[in-house]
Write an enzyme that holds these catalytic residues in place. Sequence first.
Site, PDB file in Angstrom:
ATOM      1  N   ASP A  58      39.109  40.480  38.471  1.00 32.65           N
ATOM      2  CA  ASP A  58      39.502  39.342  39.159  1.00 32.65           C
ATOM      3  C   ASP A  58      40.997  39.199  39.385  1.00 32.65           C
ATOM      4  O   ASP A  58      41.509  40.386  38.795  1.00 32.65           O
ATOM      5  CB  ASP A  58      39.348  38.042  38.024  1.00 32.65           C
ATOM      6  CG  ASP A  58      38.018  37.270  37.961  1.00 32.65           C
ATOM      7  OD1 ASP A  58      36.958  37.957  38.663  1.00 32.65           O
ATOM      8  OD2 ASP A  58      37.912  36.435  37.215  1.00 32.65           O
ATOM      9  N   HIS A 202      39.969  42.838  34.916  1.00 32.76           N
ATOM     10  CA  HIS A 202      41.006  42.377  35.783  1.00 32.76           C
ATOM     11  C   HIS A 202      41.633  43.646  36.458  1.00 32.76           C
ATOM     12  O   HIS A 202      42.068  44.621  35.591  1.00 32.76           O
ATOM     13  CB  HIS A 202      42.229  41.661  35.222  1.00 32.76           C
ATOM     14  CG  HIS A 202      41.737  40.281  34.856  1.00 32.76           C
ATOM     15  ND1 HIS A 202      41.176  40.014  33.604  1.00 32.76           N
ATOM     16  CD2 HIS A 202      41.708  38.898  35.260  1.00 32.76           C
ATOM     17  CE1 HIS A 202      40.715  38.799  33.403  1.00 32.76           C
ATOM     18  NE2 HIS A 202      41.029  38.206  34.367  1.00 32.76           N
TER      19      HIS A 202
HETATM   20 ZN   LIG Z   1      41.859  34.916  37.358  1.00 31.19          ZN
END
Ligand SMILES: [Zn+2]
Length: 247
Positions: A58, A202
Amino acid sequence: MGARAGPVGSRLAVVVTHALLAAALTLSSAPAATAAATSAAEARVDCARVKCLALTFDDGPGAQTPTLLKTLRKANAKATFFLVGKRVEELPKIARQTLAEGHAVGDHTYSHQSLRALLDEEISQEIRLGRDVIQQATGYRPTMFRPPYGHTDDRVLRIADEAGMSQIMWTGTTLDWSLRDARKITATVLKLARRDGVILMHDTVPATVKAMPGILKELKKQGYHLVTVPTLARGGGKALGAGVSYP
Ligand SMILES: [Zn+2]
């Protein structure tokens, strides 16, 4: 279209010029053949028969994303990236490269706010604008959405449904942004890994990108096929239609 109304939309109108759109369409046509070829290879993976795991990243694109893409390419692994619209405006080329290498791309909203705190039309605008920016940069229109911070409820899901989006959550989160240590992130991913799992990480966390070669090596040793979320869902017989929340 969310791009027409409100302050966020006005900003987009300034940033996304016709020139950028034209450039995106020209540049995205060349790697399309590669993407089609790699996607076809992945399409043959049947997660109903083999052990699959979906790694998801993400908040990108970011400065570390190309390094991660290279790592994934070397390991012949596919992943799913939930992109933030604002960052796609800054790094459209990396968004295009991500798709060209056969990874799946979803919408992580335009400006990464906690949607539950917003009004209905603001939620709608965040989702639609994120999607539109990705489409303008890459030529691909995402149909998967992931709520920032995982903050969702029935209202957010209904608005995602109205925008034609499925909602993609996860089975395990690494909290890599707080660990910030490659060894700890590796241990956490390996602990969370399970058949048909969806792992949240991430690509904006440098330690995650650094840990990934070792993580991929170990997961492959354990027999995992690293696939995109749509491939995983298809193996489970689940269609990722509008308003569907998965897994
Ligand atoms: Zn996020």
